[in-house]
Design a protein around this motif. Sequence first.
Motif, PDB file in Angstrom:
ATOM      1  N   GLU A  59       0.804  -1.215   0.000  1.00 21.68           N
ATOM      2  CA  GLU A  59       0.000   0.000   0.000  1.00 21.68           C
ATOM      3  C   GLU A  59       0.847   1.280   0.000  1.00 21.68           C
ATOM      4  O   GLU A  59       0.344   2.357  -0.291  1.00 21.68           O
ATOM      5  CB  GLU A  59      -0.999   0.024   1.168  1.00 21.68           C
ATOM      6  CG  GLU A  59      -0.385  -0.109   2.533  1.00 21.68           C
ATOM      7  CD  GLU A  59      -0.206  -1.551   3.009  1.00 21.68           C
ATOM      8  OE1 GLU A  59       0.196  -1.707   4.166  1.00 21.68           O
ATOM      9  OE2 GLU A  59      -0.445  -2.493   2.241  1.00 21.68           O
ATOM     10  N   GLU A  60       2.120   1.174   0.291  1.00 22.20           N
ATOM     11  CA  GLU A  60       3.017   2.331   0.265  1.00 22.20           C
ATOM     12  C   GLU A  60       3.694   2.519  -1.093  1.00 22.20           C
ATOM     13  O   GLU A  60       4.150   3.606  -1.421  1.00 22.20           O
ATOM     14  CB  GLU A  60       4.101   2.183   1.338  1.00 22.20           C
ATOM     15  CG  GLU A  60       3.584   2.183   2.756  1.00 22.20           C
ATOM     16  CD  GLU A  60       3.085   3.542   3.180  1.00 22.20           C
ATOM     17  OE1 GLU A  60       3.710   4.555   2.820  1.00 22.20           O
ATOM     18  OE2 GLU A  60       2.059   3.591   3.874  1.00 22.20           O
ATOM     19  N   ASP A  62       2.795   2.738  -4.235  1.00 22.55           N
ATOM     20  CA  ASP A  62       2.285   3.732  -5.178  1.00 22.55           C
ATOM     21  C   ASP A  62       2.685   5.156  -4.807  1.00 22.55           C
ATOM     22  O   ASP A  62       2.737   6.029  -5.660  1.00 22.55           O
ATOM     23  CB  ASP A  62       0.766   3.644  -5.306  1.00 22.55           C
ATOM     24  CG  ASP A  62       0.336   2.415  -6.075  1.00 22.55           C
ATOM     25  OD1 ASP A  62       1.157   1.890  -6.870  1.00 22.55           O
ATOM     26  OD2 ASP A  62      -0.802   1.966  -5.885  1.00 22.55           O
ATOM     27  N   LYS A  63       2.966   5.392  -3.546  1.00 19.85           N
ATOM     28  CA  LYS A  63       3.364   6.732  -3.082  1.00 19.85           C
ATOM     29  C   LYS A  63       4.838   7.010  -3.358  1.00 19.85           C
ATOM     30  O   LYS A  63       5.282   8.147  -3.241  1.00 19.85           O
ATOM     31  CB  LYS A  63       3.110   6.867  -1.584  1.00 19.85           C
ATOM     32  CG  LYS A  63       1.680   6.633  -1.186  1.00 19.85           C
ATOM     33  CD  LYS A  63       1.555   6.613   0.326  1.00 19.85           C
ATOM     34  CE  LYS A  63       0.192   6.134   0.750  1.00 19.85           C
ATOM     35  NZ  LYS A  63       0.107   5.955   2.208  1.00 19.85           N
ATOM     36  N   ASP A  65       7.338   7.296  -5.900  1.00 21.53           N
ATOM     37  CA  ASP A  65       7.626   7.413  -7.332  1.00 21.53           C
ATOM     38  C   ASP A  65       8.918   8.153  -7.638  1.00 21.53           C
ATOM     39  O   ASP A  65       9.324   8.240  -8.778  1.00 21.53           O
ATOM     40  CB  ASP A  65       6.457   8.095  -8.057  1.00 21.53           C
ATOM     41  CG  ASP A  65       6.607   8.005  -9.557  1.00 21.53           C
ATOM     42  OD1 ASP A  65       6.961   6.914 -10.052  1.00 21.53           O
ATOM     43  OD2 ASP A  65       6.417   9.024 -10.241  1.00 21.53           O
ATOM     44  N   ALA A  69      11.446  10.409  -2.484  1.00 25.96           N
ATOM     45  CA  ALA A  69      10.338   9.838  -1.708  1.00 25.96           C
ATOM     46  C   ALA A  69      10.730   8.492  -1.105  1.00 25.96           C
ATOM     47  O   ALA A  69      10.397   8.199   0.049  1.00 25.96           O
ATOM     48  CB  ALA A  69       9.100   9.690  -2.584  1.00 25.96           C
ATOM     49  N   TRP A  73      11.036   7.666   2.898  1.00 23.85           N
ATOM     50  CA  TRP A  73      10.303   6.559   3.486  1.00 23.85           C
ATOM     51  C   TRP A  73      11.255   5.631   4.243  1.00 23.85           C
ATOM     52  O   TRP A  73      10.999   5.248   5.382  1.00 23.85           O
ATOM     53  CB  TRP A  73       9.536   5.773   2.425  1.00 23.85           C
ATOM     54  CG  TRP A  73       8.593   4.774   3.029  1.00 23.85           C
ATOM     55  CD1 TRP A  73       7.281   4.955   3.308  1.00 23.85           C
ATOM     56  CD2 TRP A  73       8.914   3.442   3.476  1.00 23.85           C
ATOM     57  NE1 TRP A  73       6.761   3.834   3.890  1.00 23.85           N
ATOM     58  CE2 TRP A  73       7.741   2.888   4.014  1.00 23.85           C
ATOM     59  CE3 TRP A  73      10.083   2.682   3.478  1.00 23.85           C
ATOM     60  CZ2 TRP A  73       7.701   1.602   4.542  1.00 23.85           C
ATOM     61  CZ3 TRP A  73      10.040   1.400   4.005  1.00 23.85           C
ATOM     62  CH2 TRP A  73       8.867   0.867   4.530  1.00 23.85           C
TER      63      TRP A  73
END
Length: 79
Positions: A59-60, A62-63, A65, A69, A73
Amino acid sequence: MQADSQTLLEILNQEVSLTADVAMTGATSLRREAELDSLDFATFLLAVQDRYQLRIPDEEVDKLDTLDAIAAWLNAHQE
């Protein structure tokens, strides 16, 4: 180990043959500008997870890119 966009770029270059003619920076979109397909992106993320001994939840993904980023993370989730 602190993650940074330069180290991630080195991993990217080792794992994936970039076909797009783009100057890679930490803010470059890996999927749109660098034209990584889903398999190349997954290969890169697996190598990153191995290097930093972290699992990035689906779920992470896609964030994440850009190299910046991904580095942010990783740094936020390291012990």
